[in-house]
Design a protein around this motif. Structure first.
Motif, PDB file in Angstrom:
ATOM      1  N   MET A  48       0.845  -1.199   0.000  1.00  0.00           N
ATOM      2  CA  MET A  48       0.000   0.000   0.000  1.00  0.00           C
ATOM      3  C   MET A  48       0.878   1.246   0.000  1.00  0.00           C
ATOM      4  O   MET A  48       1.949   1.266   0.597  1.00  0.00           O
ATOM      5  CB  MET A  48      -0.894   0.056   1.231  1.00  0.00           C
ATOM      6  N   SER A  49       0.386   2.279  -0.673  1.00  0.00           N
ATOM      7  CA  SER A  49       0.991   3.594  -0.588  1.00  0.00           C
ATOM      8  C   SER A  49      -0.114   4.607  -0.328  1.00  0.00           C
ATOM      9  O   SER A  49      -1.263   4.405  -0.759  1.00  0.00           O
ATOM     10  CB  SER A  49       1.730   3.936  -1.879  1.00  0.00           C
ATOM     11  N   LYS A  56      -7.383   4.954   2.269  1.00  0.00           N
ATOM     12  CA  LYS A  56      -7.208   4.399   0.928  1.00  0.00           C
ATOM     13  C   LYS A  56      -7.399   2.897   1.031  1.00  0.00           C
ATOM     14  O   LYS A  56      -6.736   2.243   1.822  1.00  0.00           O
ATOM     15  CB  LYS A  56      -5.818   4.725   0.380  1.00  0.00           C
ATOM     16  N   GLU A  57      -8.307   2.395   0.222  1.00  0.00           N
ATOM     17  CA  GLU A  57      -8.657   0.978   0.293  1.00  0.00           C
ATOM     18  C   GLU A  57      -8.169   0.246  -0.941  1.00  0.00           C
ATOM     19  O   GLU A  57      -8.262   0.746  -2.062  1.00  0.00           O
ATOM     20  CB  GLU A  57     -10.174   0.833   0.441  1.00  0.00           C
ATOM     21  N   ASP A  58      -7.662  -0.977  -0.725  1.00  0.00           N
ATOM     22  CA  ASP A  58      -7.248  -1.846  -1.828  1.00  0.00           C
ATOM     23  C   ASP A  58      -7.535  -3.279  -1.416  1.00  0.00           C
ATOM     24  O   ASP A  58      -6.772  -3.873  -0.652  1.00  0.00           O
ATOM     25  CB  ASP A  58      -5.766  -1.653  -2.138  1.00  0.00           C
ATOM     26  N   GLY A  59      -8.662  -3.784  -1.880  1.00  0.00           N
ATOM     27  CA  GLY A  59      -9.040  -5.143  -1.496  1.00  0.00           C
ATOM     28  C   GLY A  59      -9.300  -5.229  -0.003  1.00  0.00           C
ATOM     29  O   GLY A  59     -10.081  -4.463   0.555  1.00  0.00           O
ATOM     30  N   ARG A  60      -8.607  -6.149   0.661  1.00  0.00           N
ATOM     31  CA  ARG A  60      -8.801  -6.315   2.109  1.00  0.00           C
ATOM     32  C   ARG A  60      -7.964  -5.332   2.934  1.00  0.00           C
ATOM     33  O   ARG A  60      -8.054  -5.314   4.154  1.00  0.00           O
ATOM     34  CB  ARG A  60      -8.430  -7.748   2.508  1.00  0.00           C
ATOM     35  N   THR A  62      -6.678  -1.487   4.040  1.00  0.00           N
ATOM     36  CA  THR A  62      -7.003  -0.065   4.112  1.00  0.00           C
ATOM     37  C   THR A  62      -5.875   0.663   4.832  1.00  0.00           C
ATOM     38  O   THR A  62      -5.529   0.297   5.951  1.00  0.00           O
ATOM     39  CB  THR A  62      -8.323   0.187   4.861  1.00  0.00           C
TER      40      THR A  62
ATOM     41  N   THR B 101       7.963   5.544  -4.993  1.00  0.00           N
ATOM     42  CA  THR B 101       7.644   4.136  -4.806  1.00  0.00           C
ATOM     43  C   THR B 101       8.863   3.281  -5.121  1.00  0.00           C
ATOM     44  O   THR B 101       9.369   3.302  -6.235  1.00  0.00           O
ATOM     45  CB  THR B 101       6.471   3.734  -5.712  1.00  0.00           C
TER      46      THR B 101
END
Lengths: 114, 113
Positions: A48-49, A56-60, A62, B101
């Motif tokens: 995650m960034s 900010k959520e990405d799949g499972r 946050t 990144t």
């Protein structure tokens, strides 16, 4: 002093629960925030960034950032045994030249119990 | 897609011996490159970074050095290893301007005896 602090754990949660990982940083100039997952004996993997306040959520996963409190967190919903790893928090600061410096916390070891 | 390679994967060296670790990146041009060291049970320590060929910045004074002879090649060296040089050495790349990144290579585990 530039510093990133994490609870070292270990943190244990049952399968299916929410795992909450926390990180604080000392430098108000920090601009970019990352969570890496590192399995034992392996290299860190970016998961995650986050760059602005809020969630900010990405799949499972946050990520939550609060720059005023200098706090960033990672929530893992529906935790799975495969999520068992060390989670590294990293923040970047402007350094000389165009390269940024990633400063890492010491990591939180997460164990998800079946 | 971009890939990053490191070799060797593992290395056992006696104290006082020289060291050369190599990192190469494929699929991108003019990346920023980094060397980190992770001691057992510890966080990552930035050792060197490079924004271009021949441009090296050192973060920690020690008996290690780094070089970037080609755009996508980054080398970590030592003339004489110390016991304290043992650790997990990680190379990372970053696309300049890509919001900081960084992506890590598979690492080299070095044991100095």
């Amino acid at each position: 002093q530039k510093e990133v602090e994490q609870n070292s754990g270990p943190l244990s949660v049952p399968e299916g629960a929410i795992a909450s990982l926390n990180c604080t940083y000392s430098d108000r100039g920090s601009q970019s925030f990352f969570w890496y997952r590192q399995y034992s004996g392996k290299s860190p993997e970016l998961i995650m960034s986050i760059y602005s306040n809020g969630d900010k959520e990405d799949g499972r996963f946050t990520a939550q950032l609060n720059k005023a409190s200098q706090y960033v967190s990672l929530l893992i919903r529906d935790s799975q045994p495969s999520d068992s790893a060390t989670y590294l928090c990293a923040v970047t600061l402007i350094s000389s030249g165009s390269a940024r410096q990633l400063t890492f916390g010491s990591g939180t070891q997460l164990t998800v119990l079946p | 897609s971009q890939t990053i390679h490191q070799w060797p994967a593992t290395l056992v060296q006696p104290v006082g011996s020289p060291l050369s670790l190599e990192c190469t990146v494929e699929g991108t041009s003019n990346p920023n490159l980094y060397w980190y060291r992770q001691a057992a049970g510890r966080g990552l320590q930035l050792l060197f970074y490079s924004v271009g060929i021949g441009q090296i910045s050192s973060e920690v004074p020690q008996n290690l050095s780094a070089s970037r002879p080609q755009d996508r090649q980054f080398i970590l060296s030592s003339k004489k290893l110390l016991l304290s040089d043992s650790g997990f050495y990680l190379c990372a790349w970053e696309l300049a301007g890509d919001l900081d990144t960084q992506y890590f290579g598979p690492g080299t585990r070095l044991t100095v005896l």
